[in-house]
Design a protein around this motif. Sequence first.
Motif, PDB file in Angstrom:
ATOM      1  N   GLY A   1      10.695  37.163  55.715  1.00  0.00           N
ATOM      2  CA  GLY A   1      11.350  38.421  55.393  1.00  0.00           C
ATOM      3  C   GLY A   1      12.569  38.303  54.495  1.00  0.00           C
ATOM      4  N   PRO A   2      13.445  37.278  54.729  1.00  0.00           N
ATOM      5  CA  PRO A   2      14.635  37.166  53.881  1.00  0.00           C
ATOM      6  C   PRO A   2      14.332  37.065  52.382  1.00  0.00           C
ATOM      7  CG  PRO A   2      14.915  35.839  55.847  1.00  0.00           C
ATOM      8  CD  PRO A   2      13.495  36.335  55.875  1.00  0.00           C
ATOM      9  N   LEU A   3      13.126  36.604  52.039  1.00  0.00           N
ATOM     10  CA  LEU A   3      12.778  36.530  50.618  1.00  0.00           C
ATOM     11  C   LEU A   3      12.747  37.915  49.975  1.00  0.00           C
ATOM     12  CD1 LEU A   3       9.902  33.871  50.696  1.00  0.00           C
ATOM     13  CD2 LEU A   3      12.276  33.540  49.985  1.00  0.00           C
ATOM     14  N   ALA A   4      12.502  38.939  50.796  1.00  0.00           N
ATOM     15  CA  ALA A   4      12.441  40.313  50.268  1.00  0.00           C
ATOM     16  C   ALA A   4      13.808  40.821  49.840  1.00  0.00           C
ATOM     17  CB  ALA A   4      11.837  41.251  51.311  1.00  0.00           C
ATOM     18  N   ALA A   5      14.877  40.130  50.234  1.00  0.00           N
ATOM     19  CA  ALA A   5      16.220  40.572  49.853  1.00  0.00           C
ATOM     20  C   ALA A   5      16.369  40.670  48.345  1.00  0.00           C
ATOM     21  CB  ALA A   5      17.272  39.614  50.428  1.00  0.00           C
ATOM     22  N   ILE A   6      15.689  39.778  47.637  1.00  0.00           N
ATOM     23  CA  ILE A   6      15.829  39.769  46.181  1.00  0.00           C
ATOM     24  C   ILE A   6      15.159  40.971  45.531  1.00  0.00           C
ATOM     25  CG2 ILE A   6      13.729  38.478  45.604  1.00  0.00           C
ATOM     26  CD1 ILE A   6      15.495  36.853  43.637  1.00  0.00           C
ATOM     27  N   LEU A   7      14.282  41.668  46.253  1.00  0.00           N
ATOM     28  CA  LEU A   7      13.569  42.809  45.682  1.00  0.00           C
ATOM     29  C   LEU A   7      14.494  43.978  45.378  1.00  0.00           C
ATOM     30  CD1 LEU A   7      10.287  42.857  47.803  1.00  0.00           C
ATOM     31  CD2 LEU A   7      10.675  41.869  45.544  1.00  0.00           C
ATOM     32  N   VAL A   8      15.685  44.006  45.976  1.00  0.00           N
ATOM     33  CA  VAL A   8      16.601  45.122  45.685  1.00  0.00           C
ATOM     34  C   VAL A   8      17.277  44.939  44.334  1.00  0.00           C
ATOM     35  CG1 VAL A   8      17.033  45.450  48.148  1.00  0.00           C
ATOM     36  CG2 VAL A   8      18.661  44.106  46.787  1.00  0.00           C
ATOM     37  N   VAL A   9      17.278  43.722  43.811  1.00  0.00           N
ATOM     38  CA  VAL A   9      18.000  43.443  42.557  1.00  0.00           C
ATOM     39  C   VAL A   9      17.482  44.288  41.392  1.00  0.00           C
ATOM     40  CG1 VAL A   9      18.581  41.685  40.845  1.00  0.00           C
ATOM     41  CG2 VAL A   9      18.687  41.146  43.301  1.00  0.00           C
ATOM     42  N   PRO A  10      16.151  44.387  41.162  1.00  0.00           N
ATOM     43  CA  PRO A  10      15.683  45.217  40.041  1.00  0.00           C
ATOM     44  C   PRO A  10      16.097  46.687  40.172  1.00  0.00           C
ATOM     45  CG  PRO A  10      13.937  43.760  40.796  1.00  0.00           C
ATOM     46  CD  PRO A  10      15.044  43.669  41.799  1.00  0.00           C
ATOM     47  N   TYR A  11      16.153  47.198  41.403  1.00  0.00           N
ATOM     48  CA  TYR A  11      16.579  48.586  41.590  1.00  0.00           C
ATOM     49  C   TYR A  11      18.045  48.756  41.198  1.00  0.00           C
ATOM     50  CZ  TYR A  11      12.244  49.319  44.191  1.00  0.00           C
ATOM     51  OH  TYR A  11      10.917  49.412  44.554  1.00  0.00           O
ATOM     52  N   ILE A  12      18.869  47.811  41.603  1.00  0.00           N
ATOM     53  CA  ILE A  12      20.292  47.867  41.249  1.00  0.00           C
ATOM     54  C   ILE A  12      20.457  47.779  39.732  1.00  0.00           C
ATOM     55  CG2 ILE A  12      22.501  46.666  41.453  1.00  0.00           C
ATOM     56  CD1 ILE A  12      21.622  45.824  44.285  1.00  0.00           C
ATOM     57  N   LEU A  13      19.681  46.920  39.105  1.00  0.00           N
ATOM     58  CA  LEU A  13      19.757  46.781  37.654  1.00  0.00           C
ATOM     59  C   LEU A  13      19.273  48.045  36.940  1.00  0.00           C
ATOM     60  CD1 LEU A  13      18.495  43.104  37.174  1.00  0.00           C
ATOM     61  CD2 LEU A  13      20.853  43.961  37.074  1.00  0.00           C
ATOM     62  N   ALA A  14      18.268  48.718  37.511  1.00  0.00           N
ATOM     63  CA  ALA A  14      17.769  49.954  36.903  1.00  0.00           C
ATOM     64  C   ALA A  14      18.820  51.055  36.952  1.00  0.00           C
ATOM     65  CB  ALA A  14      16.496  50.415  37.609  1.00  0.00           C
ATOM     66  N   ALA A  15      19.633  51.060  38.017  1.00  0.00           N
ATOM     67  CA  ALA A  15      20.664  52.090  38.171  1.00  0.00           C
ATOM     68  C   ALA A  15      21.967  51.732  37.474  1.00  0.00           C
ATOM     69  CB  ALA A  15      20.934  52.324  39.664  1.00  0.00           C
ATOM     70  N   PHE A  16      22.194  50.447  37.244  1.00  0.00           N
ATOM     71  CA  PHE A  16      23.484  49.967  36.730  1.00  0.00           C
ATOM     72  C   PHE A  16      23.943  50.663  35.450  1.00  0.00           C
ATOM     73  CE2 PHE A  16      26.190  46.953  34.405  1.00  0.00           C
ATOM     74  CZ  PHE A  16      27.166  46.710  35.359  1.00  0.00           C
ATOM     75  N   PRO A  17      23.074  50.918  34.466  1.00  0.00           N
ATOM     76  CA  PRO A  17      23.545  51.562  33.235  1.00  0.00           C
ATOM     77  C   PRO A  17      24.118  52.958  33.445  1.00  0.00           C
ATOM     78  CG  PRO A  17      21.408  50.527  32.889  1.00  0.00           C
ATOM     79  CD  PRO A  17      21.660  50.519  34.367  1.00  0.00           C
ATOM     80  N   TYR A  18      23.856  53.565  34.595  1.00  0.00           N
ATOM     81  CA  TYR A  18      24.283  54.945  34.841  1.00  0.00           C
ATOM     82  C   TYR A  18      25.433  55.027  35.841  1.00  0.00           C
ATOM     83  CZ  TYR A  18      19.699  55.147  32.760  1.00  0.00           C
ATOM     84  OH  TYR A  18      18.631  54.934  31.928  1.00  0.00           O
ATOM     85  N   ARG A  19      26.066  53.881  36.100  1.00  0.00           N
ATOM     86  CA  ARG A  19      27.124  53.836  37.120  1.00  0.00           C
ATOM     87  C   ARG A  19      28.329  54.692  36.754  1.00  0.00           C
ATOM     88  NH1 ARG A  19      27.287  49.871  33.665  1.00  0.00           N
ATOM     89  NH2 ARG A  19      29.238  48.924  32.930  1.00  0.00           N
ATOM     90  N   SER A  20      28.507  54.991  35.451  1.00  0.00           N
ATOM     91  CA  SER A  20      29.636  55.810  35.020  1.00  0.00           C
ATOM     92  C   SER A  20      29.172  57.075  34.311  1.00  0.00           C
ATOM     93  CB  SER A  20      30.542  54.999  34.076  1.00  0.00           C
ATOM     94  OG  SER A  20      31.066  53.858  34.736  1.00  0.00           O
TER      95      SER A  20
END
Length: 302
Positions: free
Chosen positions: A242-261
């Motif tokens: 299960g801990p390997l799934a932790a990395i799956l959140v990274v692409p979502y964060i990167l997809a949202a990052f350009p819109y943080r401001s």
Amino acid sequence: MSAPDTRGTAWKAKQVLLSSRPLSWINTAFPFAASYVVTTGRVDALLIVGTLFFLIPYNLLMYGINDVFDYESDLRNPRKGGAEGALLDPVLHRLVIGAGIVSAAPLVATMLVLGGAGHPSSWIVLAVSLFAVAAYSVPKLRFKERPLVDSITSSTHFVSPAVYGLAVAGVTFDPALVALLVAFFFWGMASHAFGAVQDVEPDREAHIHSIATAFGAATTVRLAMTLWALAGVLMLATDWPGPLAAILVVPYILAAFPYRSVTDAASAAANRGWKRFLWLNFVSGFLVTMLLIAWVAVVPRA
């Protein structure tokens, strides 16, 4: 007298189908099917009926009710009328609601018979799930217009099928499993919050309140990124792999990052990130499936 409606059955069927958000079918059917099969190891009637219910009728109820009661605001929303949601002609409103109820009722009744006798808690979970589906959009309740409650309710839509699958399988909820479910819940809240950002302006014009209209576009994007990050941290507390799934959140964060401001006025630009999010779900779903197969391989069966 108004002119008769000459649009045929095929057009109506297409609009009903669009209302159910076909791209999202897997997001509710997979959590149930995966949780049930992995915990029971069975392919039986309840699996087939439950998967069918959470695949189409559940989504038709959830999104159809939303499209009916959001018709006025959807008129102002350029996203509506395609894969991201049907712009339902008023002539279709009763048809969509009726199709949702008629298609869901026999499957729900069958699920109650097949799964409820030995595990009555599953009845409660299913009731909560169906209540959340209706409460999100119907007049008087309209949880979608209660900031933060809207994201909580939306996440319930996706997590509850998994919880139902576990409850009807008679699973014991240990800390690792609770961590997994809370991580999934945070993922759902983040996804809803980020999705609401692109609709800040249309929602305000329609006097619809949401987590994004209340907190503002930039703050909501950052909240979504935080929730995704917390979901990743929680996955570290689950059983291997299960801990390997932790990395799956990274692409979502990167997809949202350009819109943080992003400003409220420019919030519609977040739709580009949302479209990436929709495709990320398919990739993540495949990878989660691989992890589930690995989990079955390494965990001894009772």
